[in-house]
Design a protein around this motif. Structure first.
Motif, PDB file in Angstrom:
ATOM      1  N   LEU A 148      65.400   1.426  -8.660  1.00 17.36           N
ATOM      2  CA  LEU A 148      64.796   0.370  -9.477  1.00 17.36           C
ATOM      3  C   LEU A 148      64.178   0.871 -10.787  1.00 17.36           C
ATOM      4  CD1 LEU A 148      64.466  -2.637  -9.545  1.00 17.36           C
ATOM      5  CD2 LEU A 148      62.278  -2.404  -8.381  1.00 17.36           C
ATOM      6  N   PRO A 149      63.347   1.929 -10.767  1.00 11.89           N
ATOM      7  CA  PRO A 149      62.754   2.350 -12.044  1.00 11.89           C
ATOM      8  C   PRO A 149      63.802   2.732 -13.084  1.00 11.89           C
ATOM      9  CG  PRO A 149      62.360   3.976 -10.333  1.00 11.89           C
ATOM     10  CD  PRO A 149      62.860   2.736  -9.654  1.00 11.89           C
ATOM     11  N   TYR A 150      64.900   3.342 -12.638  1.00  8.59           N
ATOM     12  CA  TYR A 150      65.948   3.720 -13.580  1.00  8.59           C
ATOM     13  C   TYR A 150      66.636   2.485 -14.149  1.00  8.59           C
ATOM     14  CZ  TYR A 150      65.306   8.484 -12.031  1.00  8.59           C
ATOM     15  OH  TYR A 150      64.756   9.705 -11.760  1.00  8.59           O
ATOM     16  N   GLU A 182      43.827  -1.345 -10.115  1.00  6.82           N
ATOM     17  CA  GLU A 182      44.768  -0.862  -9.102  1.00  6.82           C
ATOM     18  C   GLU A 182      44.778  -1.750  -7.859  1.00  6.82           C
ATOM     19  OE1 GLU A 182      45.853   2.718  -8.624  1.00  6.82           O
ATOM     20  OE2 GLU A 182      45.240   3.481 -10.570  1.00  6.82           O
ATOM     21  N   MET A 242      47.102   9.192 -18.225  1.00  4.85           N
ATOM     22  CA  MET A 242      46.559   8.366 -17.134  1.00  4.85           C
ATOM     23  C   MET A 242      47.707   7.839 -16.258  1.00  4.85           C
ATOM     24  SD  MET A 242      43.840   5.365 -17.736  1.00  4.85           S
ATOM     25  CE  MET A 242      43.877   3.977 -16.639  1.00  4.85           C
ATOM     26  N   ILE A 243      47.589   8.065 -14.993  1.00  2.20           N
ATOM     27  CA  ILE A 243      48.655   7.647 -14.080  1.00  2.20           C
ATOM     28  C   ILE A 243      48.059   6.776 -12.986  1.00  2.20           C
ATOM     29  CG2 ILE A 243      50.337   8.465 -12.370  1.00  2.20           C
ATOM     30  CD1 ILE A 243      50.441  11.063 -14.116  1.00  2.20           C
ATOM     31  N   LYS A 244      48.777   5.754 -12.642  1.00  3.49           N
ATOM     32  CA  LYS A 244      48.316   4.884 -11.555  1.00  3.49           C
ATOM     33  C   LYS A 244      48.447   5.615 -10.224  1.00  3.49           C
ATOM     34  CE  LYS A 244      47.984   0.649 -13.566  1.00  3.49           C
ATOM     35  NZ  LYS A 244      46.975  -0.350 -13.359  1.00  3.49           N
ATOM     36  N   ARG A 245      47.452   5.412  -9.357  1.00  2.98           N
ATOM     37  CA  ARG A 245      47.549   6.023  -8.036  1.00  2.98           C
ATOM     38  C   ARG A 245      48.472   5.203  -7.151  1.00  2.98           C
ATOM     39  NH1 ARG A 245      42.831   5.046  -6.138  1.00  2.98           N
ATOM     40  NH2 ARG A 245      41.980   4.436  -8.136  1.00  2.98           N
ATOM     41  N   SER A 246      48.321   3.873  -7.334  1.00  5.57           N
ATOM     42  CA  SER A 246      49.116   2.987  -6.499  1.00  5.57           C
ATOM     43  C   SER A 246      50.428   2.651  -7.202  1.00  5.57           C
ATOM     44  CB  SER A 246      48.329   1.706  -6.247  1.00  5.57           C
ATOM     45  OG  SER A 246      49.107   0.807  -5.533  1.00  5.57           O
ATOM     46  N   VAL A 247      51.518   3.173  -6.649  1.00  6.73           N
ATOM     47  CA  VAL A 247      52.804   2.925  -7.291  1.00  6.73           C
ATOM     48  C   VAL A 247      53.822   2.433  -6.275  1.00  6.73           C
ATOM     49  CG1 VAL A 247      52.540   4.562  -9.182  1.00  6.73           C
ATOM     50  CG2 VAL A 247      53.421   5.327  -6.979  1.00  6.73           C
ATOM     51  N   PHE A 248      54.884   1.870  -6.768  1.00 11.43           N
ATOM     52  CA  PHE A 248      55.956   1.433  -5.893  1.00 11.43           C
ATOM     53  C   PHE A 248      56.933   2.584  -5.702  1.00 11.43           C
ATOM     54  CE2 PHE A 248      54.411  -2.472  -7.800  1.00 11.43           C
ATOM     55  CZ  PHE A 248      54.277  -3.278  -6.674  1.00 11.43           C
ATOM     56  N   TYR A 294      54.441   1.765 -13.258  1.00  8.43           N
ATOM     57  CA  TYR A 294      54.317   1.460 -11.833  1.00  8.43           C
ATOM     58  C   TYR A 294      55.263   2.223 -10.912  1.00  8.43           C
ATOM     59  CZ  TYR A 294      50.806  -2.085 -12.514  1.00  8.43           C
ATOM     60  OH  TYR A 294      49.636  -2.721 -12.800  1.00  8.43           O
ATOM     61  N   PRO A 336      68.019  -0.509 -20.050  1.00 12.17           N
ATOM     62  CA  PRO A 336      68.351  -1.162 -21.330  1.00 12.17           C
ATOM     63  C   PRO A 336      67.734  -0.436 -22.515  1.00 12.17           C
ATOM     64  CG  PRO A 336      67.475  -2.758 -19.752  1.00 12.17           C
ATOM     65  CD  PRO A 336      67.379  -1.426 -19.102  1.00 12.17           C
ATOM     66  N   GLN A 337      66.477  -0.052 -22.366  1.00 14.90           N
ATOM     67  CA  GLN A 337      65.778   0.639 -23.446  1.00 14.90           C
ATOM     68  C   GLN A 337      66.465   1.959 -23.777  1.00 14.90           C
ATOM     69  OE1 GLN A 337      61.832  -0.119 -23.588  1.00 14.90           O
ATOM     70  NE2 GLN A 337      61.804   0.797 -25.588  1.00 14.90           N
ATOM     71  N   LEU A 388      65.294  -0.409 -14.527  1.00 14.22           N
ATOM     72  CA  LEU A 388      64.386  -1.117 -15.424  1.00 14.22           C
ATOM     73  C   LEU A 388      64.324  -0.472 -16.799  1.00 14.22           C
ATOM     74  CD1 LEU A 388      61.435  -1.822 -12.980  1.00 14.22           C
ATOM     75  CD2 LEU A 388      62.830  -3.531 -14.101  1.00 14.22           C
ATOM     76  N   ILE A 389      64.384   0.834 -16.846  1.00 16.12           N
ATOM     77  CA  ILE A 389      64.272   1.533 -18.125  1.00 16.12           C
ATOM     78  C   ILE A 389      65.631   1.637 -18.808  1.00 16.12           C
ATOM     79  CG2 ILE A 389      64.590   3.928 -17.305  1.00 16.12           C
ATOM     80  CD1 ILE A 389      61.696   3.181 -19.528  1.00 16.12           C
TER      81      ILE A 389
END
Lengths: 296, 306
Positions: free
Chosen positions: A12-14, B196, A1-7, B98, A19-20, A16-17
């Motif tokens: 930024l996404p890199y 959403e 399942m993937i969100k349609r509305s994304v930033f 997101y 530290p993990q 955020l991920i």
């Protein structure tokens, strides 16, 4: 399942991920890869040279009577822990579900052993089952005429770590069973009652089948618990003894690797455990997926 | 329930009380033992009337088990793991749900696979890693024979050792345990259920990703965070194998590990009253957390199943 509305952002996404990923790479993947590598190598006692020896460590491992014994012990141990804690947890949860008025109080009184560390559970039961001072040991000797001595007799020591490990897990199982029981639609039970099914019959023909996903999940979690998290219990109570009678797989990895400093043997044992947990996890996910489809 | 079954109902309550007593027995017994003097606790069977030595035993346990230092260490470790895990997983799940980027699936799968690598199956290599975080770079340095290059540049023999040890440090106790697949999953599942429209509306109002995270996602996640606080605090406090491996300095010992020194040895005076008083004290913090936050805890625990 993937969100349609994304930033949308390039970095930024890199970030955020990050530290993990850093923690997993450093403390999960790199050590796991090291372990895999060491399991097919033989290093000299000074750690200077290592030679590639294919699967010799594994063939040696599965020819080692001590390791085979440890496998047997672990299977016995985890089956017993799961059986005791699941049956008691389910039993108490069924009772608590029938007691309509006191449910919240009962839950509070049963939930807290979850928070007790396995090692501390080990200390409590070490006292209760102490051959000279323990009250449960006293009762066993008095009522069953058994010459109770976990320090010398392997089967007694095994009973001891089973009790300490299962006791703590009862409340965990209880929480899941009570949630599972409450999710069973009342209308089904009522319909069966109108058709004349007795409470016992209703339990076996309606409650247990509908509870089977929870039962499956709890069984898997109990097996993982008894395989890995009971290290503290063994370390506090028996240190694997007497004569290796309680030397479960996890404890043996620790003993051979950390105390015995046998790198090859320890890492091949780690790889066996890793394979085992991969199989368990995949099985669980396969089943959970099925369950999702089933309930729509 | 459906029909009236007075006999069965009475039986239910009797069995229920019996069950609670059986489950509670080890603790009740330990509480009584912790109040007795050494003469009474070593009588067989032990008297069941509480004594008046509770505070004295507590004090002895406190000193002998070095509980002052150990409890602080446990508290720092448990809170560090809890806070670290929640922050890392919140960010991770936010990134996975997101954003749409090329390595998203890779990131997700790599987090997922950590489920299959508990510390117990990679004891030695993880210890080696913690003993020297720069070990891999040293290995690279040695295999590439950069020593020769360095010698050539410097014009004389130099030896390069890269070392950064996490042994006997809070970082070492906390860091390796803060990556968590289960927490990331829980947040991911939860984020996927958020409509959403919320995100669209925020974007339309000109909110940046981080503003959306701070002002909308974080407040919505409150219950989930509360549940995870309980679960992870208990997890962190009760850690055994990892602290046992990486702490040798008594100043860095955690409370659960320290209790070992209170267990009377075979040929020792059987100070079980002291050992149990110490055990009660050490198990108290996580029990209090579970009892006071019971509602969120049960919700969080059961939701991890999905």
């Amino acid at each position: 399942m993937i969100k349609r509305s994304v930033f949308t952002s390039r970095t930024l996404p890199y970030l955020l991920i990050l530290p993990q990923v850093v923690v997993t790479l450093t403390f999960f993947y790199w050590p796991a890869a090291q372990g895999l590598m060491q399991s097919v190598m033989r290093s000299d006692p000074f750690g200077q040279h290592s030679t590639f020896i294919w699967f010799s460590n594994f063939t040696a491992l599965f020819k080692d009577p001590l390791y085979l014994k440890s496998i047997g012990i672990t299977l016995l141990f985890s089956t017993a822990v799961a059986a005791v804690s699941i049956s008691l947890g389910l039993f108490i949860a069924t009772m608590a579900n029938r007691a309509l008025k006191a449910k919240a109080v009962v839950r509070t009184m049963l939930i807290w052993p979850y928070a007790v560390a396995p090692a501390i559970s080990g200390i409590l039961w070490l006292f209760l089952l102490h051959p000279s001072y323990g009250v449960v040991a006293y009762a066993i000797k008095r009522w069953f005429g058994v010459d109770w001595n976990p320090v010398l007799r392997g089967s007694d020591a095994m009973f001891m770590i089973i009790m300490a490990s299962a006791w703590k897990e009862i409340s965990y199982n209880f929480v899941f069973f009570i949630a599972g029981l409450q999710a069973i639609p009342k209308s089904l039970i009522e319909a069966a009652a109108i058709d004349g099914a007795s409470p016992f019959r209703r339990f076996w023909t309606i409650t247990v089948p509908l509870l089977s996903p929870t039962l499956f999940f709890v069984t898997v979690m109990n097996i993982i618990y008894s395989f890995f998290e009971t290290f503290g219990v063994v370390h506090v109570m028996t240190q694997g003894g007497p004569g290796g009678a309680t030397n479960i797989l996890v404890y043996k990895v620790y003993q051979d690797g950390f105390i015995g400093l046998n790198l090859g043997a320890s890492s091949s044992q780690s790889v066996v455990l890793m394979t085992l947990i991969i199989v368990i996890t995949l099985l669980q996910f396969k089943y959970v997926e099925k369950k999702v489809q089933y309930t729509g | 329930m459906v029909e009236k079954t007075p006999i069965l109902d009475t039986l239910t309550y009797i069995l229920l009380i019996a069950g609670i007593l059986i489950v509670g027995f080890p603790i009740i017994y330990a509480v009584i033992a912790a109040t007795l003097s050494i003469e009474n606790v070593s009588r067989v069977p032990m008297p069941l009337i509480p004594g008046d030595q509770f505070l004295i035993n507590m004090k002895t346990a406190w000193v002998k088990g070095n509980l002052g230092t150990n409890l602080v260490n446990s508290f720092i470790m448990a809170s560090g793991i809890t806070i670290g895990k929640i922050i890392v997983s919140l960010f991770g799940a936010f990134s996975i749900v997101y954003f749409d980027y090329r390595l998203r699936t890779v990131a997700f799968v790599s987090v997922f696979c950590t489920l299959m690598l508990p510390v117990e199956v990679r004891i030695l290599p993880t210890y080696e890693m913690a003993a020297n975080l720069l070990g891999p770079f040293q290995g690279l340095w040695n295999t590439l024979h950069l020593d020769g290059l360095a010698n050539w540049i410097a014009g004389h023999d130099i030896e390069v050792t890269l070392e950064w040890s996490l042994l006997d440090s809070y970082t070492g106790l906390i860091m390796p345990l803060i990556a968590s697949a289960t927490c990331t999953f829980l947040f991911r599942q939860f984020f996927l259920t958020i409509p959403e429209e919320l995100c669209e509306a925020a974007k339309m109002d000109g909110a940046s990703a981080m503003t959306f995270f701070r002002k909308i996602l974080l407040p919505l996640s409150k219950t989930n965070i509360a549940a995870l606080v309980v679960i992870e605090f208990v997890y962190g406090w009760n850690q055994y194998l990892w602290p046992l491996l990486i702490t040798t300095n008594p100043k860095m010992m955690t409370a659960v590990i320290g209790l070992q020194h209170l267990i009377p040895a075979a040929d020792d005076v059987p100070y079980w009253n002291v050992a149990l008083a110490g055990s009660l004290l050490v198990m108290l913090p996580p029990i209090l957390v579970v009892l006071f936050m019971q509602r969120w805890f049960v919700k969080g625990l059961v939701e991890r199943e999905k």
